[in-house]
Motif scaffolding. Structure first.
Motif: not given
Length: 105
Positions: A2-9, A38-48, A73-79
């Motif tokens: 899924d392109e959306y994920a809550w921060p985990s790990g 680093e982007v560690i979570g991605r939801q429709r409302f933004g990135v963590f 930005p995608v998961l794992g992207a550096f911003v």
């Protein structure tokens, strides 16, 4: 996947550590402070974002600060970006990403 994920790990700080470190986080990251991470979570409302150098801080870049036509930005992207607000109720550092600012100019 899924392109959306809550921060985990293991890279995500425990909620109690985020809460306990909130005052230190706000002191270390005042409004207008520059951040990278680093982007560690991605939801429709933004990135963590896990913020470099501040181990118990979580940033949120919300779509409300994103120009029309841009993608999250995608998961794992550096911003990188700038602190625009502190959300004390959920201990999040709100940021506006540099790539969004450049698209607005």
């Amino acid at each position: 996947m899924d392109e959306y994920a809550w921060p985990s790990g293991p890279e995500v700080p425990a909620a109690d550590l985020v809460r306990e470190s909130w005052d230190a986080t706000v002191a270390a990251l005042p409004v207008e402070a520059r951040i990278t991470g680093e982007v560690i979570g991605r939801q429709r409302f933004g990135v963590f974002i896990r913020i470099d150098g501040v181990p118990y801080a979580i940033a949120l870049a919300e779509v409300t600060a994103m120009p029309l036509g841009m993608d999250l930005p995608v998961l794992g992207a550096f911003v990188s970006g700038e602190v625009i607000w502190h959300a004390a109720h959920n201990h999040q550092v709100k940021v506006r990403l540099d790539e969004w600012r450049a698209a607005d100019e």
